[in-house]
Design a protein around this motif. Structure first.
Motif, PDB file in Angstrom:
ATOM      1  N   TYR A 107       0.844  -1.188   0.000  1.00 19.14           N
ATOM      2  CA  TYR A 107       0.000   0.000   0.000  1.00 19.14           C
ATOM      3  C   TYR A 107       0.883   1.242   0.000  1.00 19.14           C
ATOM      4  N   THR A 108       0.274   2.381  -0.293  1.00 16.89           N
ATOM      5  CA  THR A 108       1.017   3.618  -0.477  1.00 16.89           C
ATOM      6  C   THR A 108       1.343   4.277   0.850  1.00 16.89           C
ATOM      7  N   ASN A 110       4.426   7.153   1.857  1.00 19.16           N
ATOM      8  CA  ASN A 110       5.660   7.866   1.551  1.00 19.16           C
ATOM      9  C   ASN A 110       6.086   8.811   2.673  1.00 19.16           C
ATOM     10  N   GLU A 172      -0.359  10.733   3.195  1.00 14.58           N
ATOM     11  CA  GLU A 172      -0.473  10.471   1.763  1.00 14.58           C
ATOM     12  C   GLU A 172      -1.831  10.922   1.236  1.00 14.58           C
ATOM     13  N   TYR A 235       2.980  10.523  -8.263  1.00 14.93           N
ATOM     14  CA  TYR A 235       3.425  11.216  -7.063  1.00 14.93           C
ATOM     15  C   TYR A 235       2.907  12.655  -7.101  1.00 14.93           C
ATOM     16  N   ASP A 353       6.804  -4.475  -6.534  1.00 19.66           N
ATOM     17  CA  ASP A 353       6.457  -3.888  -5.234  1.00 19.66           C
ATOM     18  C   ASP A 353       6.766  -4.846  -4.093  1.00 19.66           C
TER      19      ASP A 353
END
Length: 652
Positions: A107-108, A110, A172, A235, A353
């Motif tokens: 999952y995202t 950052n 995020e 992004y 990933d």
């Protein structure tokens, strides 16, 4: 005017201004202070809009065989409604993350802070993140986490690890403008098992939706990964650059390789499903705009040749105890089309990933594209440049003979020919073609000392050996031609005559990429035309199949050399295959091959093995360059190139 009338007018004016300021305040409140909130509520009541992602165009090899296609995948989205509050949102996110972790889904996240104990990571990319928004003073990672928890209403009912998870996701979501009209894609391309759990327990996941969208599929996963590149969710920085081109915050875009280069060609146009509703929720109209798929792109790569290149590279390297990696590039000598480009080790795009953490820690750097980004000393493969320089400069003729005395003495230094060092012998009296055949260092020490560094540099630049080849994928390193300026700049030391003779045999400070070596070899083969190396064959309309773009053959430079020079150098390369170090591989091959081996010592490790070749000798078609790190010698890498030539010429 009497006092009563004045007071009456004053009261009326006062009331008027009071009403004016009240209306003005309401407008400010509606449009500026709470405009976003009211807009979202209005949108929730009157408009339900859903983006329908368009599939990206397929990527094939030169013959239409698929490298990349599409299939329908599942994504997990979080939506926002007027009743969504921080407490419910945080609990929902954590519940979904637990399911994703149970099924090893990515999952995202950052957020540039580690899990506890909290520390900043990659903060140099965003230094303002470590600064307090109000005081503008630097704060610790722990203090930043505390402020994020306060901002997102993450209370102490959560553990420290859970706080970090939630802060990462909420950060995020904020970066992606999460709102009632902009859902947040938490995880893309999740498994059917994950979807099943989320649907069966949907009461635990309010505001969580499972949506279908096209995802990339790799019928030959692992093949040409460094060429193709990967895709991923856009992004924030990328969105800022592309938002005017109708990208959404959940768009999937090319991140590197040809996926990135081809973005403008193979990106489709998203569709939309819109339902307009009255305040009482009765639907009054709907509108569907179908997505338009992206165009299809064909590469110059030959899939069969690419497979042979990768398999041969892996096979040869796996049999060497010292070798750590390598690459091979095959190129059409008559137009610059790249027929195969392989880097070892490689990786799976399908599982990128999942494997990212382990790959990033792998000392062999599987994600590093050695073919375009690795720089290596060329060793004796540089001797063709020295030969052309000496012939064209009039320092020798094709018939000139130089006696190999074994040890070349210069300014109180001694430079041994390799045969003197290994066997205490010499090559005798030989001409330039024979010197290439024997890779006679003494011959080239003599030429280098006679010409001087400027003459060698002149012809090195003519060949464009240290210049970018123009290949489309990003990350191409620029090689280096040994020069006094480079030595002074990098090492702060003067240039000596010994540096010149070392340069003449491909040592000193010469550093080139494998794709530069392939382009250089192709330039020799075709008689001096340096073509831009390229990977794109054409782009065709997804519906009609008509070509909408095809790059033209492009010349980057021209090496002006006489026929006698060309004949002498190519004859020498032919002698390497028929009489020299490559004889055992090519003497009964069926196609006349021209080649040159090279060994480049790097520190105390085994020498890198370098090999370049082209074929046929007359009317050349294909050039190949191979580099294997710590292979020991260039000869040990010949089987890689030989297998490529066998596949290309259909030789059993």
């Amino acid at each position: 005017m009497n006092e009563k009338l004045y007071n009456k007018h004053f009261i009326i004016i006062t009331i008027f201004f009071a009403l004016f300021f009240l209306i003005f305040y309401r407008l400010i409140n509606l449009q500026i202070i709470n405009g976003k909130s009211y807009y979202e509520k209005a949108q929730n009541r009157l408009l339900n809009s859903q983006v329908v992602p368009a599939p990206r165009g397929e990527i094939t090899d030169r013959y239409g065989r698929a490298f990349v296609t599409n299939e329908t995948g599942f994504s997990v989205e979080i939506t926002k409604s007027s009743s969504t509050d921080d407490k419910t949102l945080n609990r929902t996110i954590l519940n979904v993350i637990n399911v994703l972790n149970d099924h090893s889904e990515k999952y995202t996240d950052n957020l540039p802070i580690t899990y506890p104990p909290y520390e900043y990571v990659n903060i140099e990319d965003n230094p303002d993140f470590a600064v307090d928004e109000k005081t503008k003073n630097a704060i610790s990672a722990a203090e930043k986490m505390q402020k994020l928890c306060e901002k997102y209403k993450i209370d102490d009912s959560f553990s420290e690890n859970e706080k970090r998870i939630l802060a990462g996701i909420r950060y995020e979501m904020e970066a992606r403008n999460f709102s009632s009209v902009t859902p947040f894609t938490l995880a893309a391309n999740v498994s059917l098992n994950t979807v099943t759990v989320l649907k069966e327990q949907k009461l635990s996941f309010p505001n969580v939706s499972i949506v279908t969208r096209p995802v990339r599929k790799y019928p030959n996963d692992g093949l040409a990964s460094h060429i193709l590149g990967r895709v991923g969710i856009i992004y924030k920085e990328e969105f800022e650059e592309l938002k005017d081109e109708n990208y959404s915050m959940n768009a999937i875009i090319g991140k590197d390789g040809m996926e990135k280069y081809l973005e403008r060609y193979i990106r489709g146009k998203d569709g939309k499903k819109v339902a307009r509703q009255a305040v009482n929720n009765s639907s009054v109209e709907s509108e569907n705009i179908s997505p338009i798929p992206g165009n299809n792109a064909a590469l110059t790569i030959d899939m069969d040749l690419q497979r042979v290149a990768q398999n041969s590279l892996a096979s040869v390297i796996s049999e060497m105890d010292s070798a750590s990696g390598g690459s091979v590039v095959a190129i059409d000598v008559n137009n610059g089309e790249v027929l195969a480009l392989a880097s070892y080790p490689t990786y799976s795009l399908e599982n990128f990933d999942r494997d990212y953490d382990s790959m990033s820690k792998n000392a062999k750097k599987p994600m590093f594209n050695r073919a375009i980004s690795g720089v290596y000393e060329p060793g004796s493969t540089f001797k063709m440049i020295t030969s052309v320089a000496a012939l064209e400069g009039g320092y020798i003729t094709p018939q000139t003979k130089i006696a190999d005395n074994g040890v070349f003495e210069l300014a109180n230094q001694k430079f041994n020919c390799w045969i003197w060092t290994s066997q205490h012998k010499t090559h005798g009296s030989i001409n330039v073609s024979e010197a290439l055949r024997d890779s006679c260092n003494y011959f080239y020490y003599t030429l280098g000392n006679k010409m001087g560094i400027d003459e060698i540099l002149k012809w090195g630049k003519n060949f464009g050996i240290a210049e970018p080849t123009g290949i489309e994928i990003s990350g191409e390193a620029r090689g280096n031609l040994a020069s006094p300026e480079y030595k002074e700049k990098v090492f702060k030391t003067p240039w000596y005559p010994g540096d010149t003779v070392q340069c003449a045999i491909g040592q000193s400070f010469n550093l080139f990429t494998p794709v530069e070596l392939a382009s250089y070899t192709a330039t020799i083969a075709n008689g001096g035309t340096r073509y831009r190396a390229h990977l794109l064959k054409n782009v065709k309309d997804y519906k009609t199949g008509e070509t909408v773009f095809a790059p033209e053959k492009e010349e980057l430079g021209k090496v002006e050399m006489s026929k006698s020079t060309y004949d002498a150098v190519t004859k020498g390369m032919r002698l390497v295959a028929s009489e020299g170090t490559a004889k055992s591989y090519f003497e009964d091959f069926g196609v006349e091959v021209c080649c040159k081996t090279g060994s480049a010592q790097v520190g105390k490790k085994d020498a890198n093995g370098v090999f370049v070749c082209y074929a046929p000798y007359k009317n050349p078609e294909i050039a190949v360059a191979v580099v294997v790190e710590a292979a020991g010698s260039g000869s040990s890498t010949i089987p890689i190139a030989k297998n490529i030539l066998k596949e290309y010429f259909n030789i059993e």
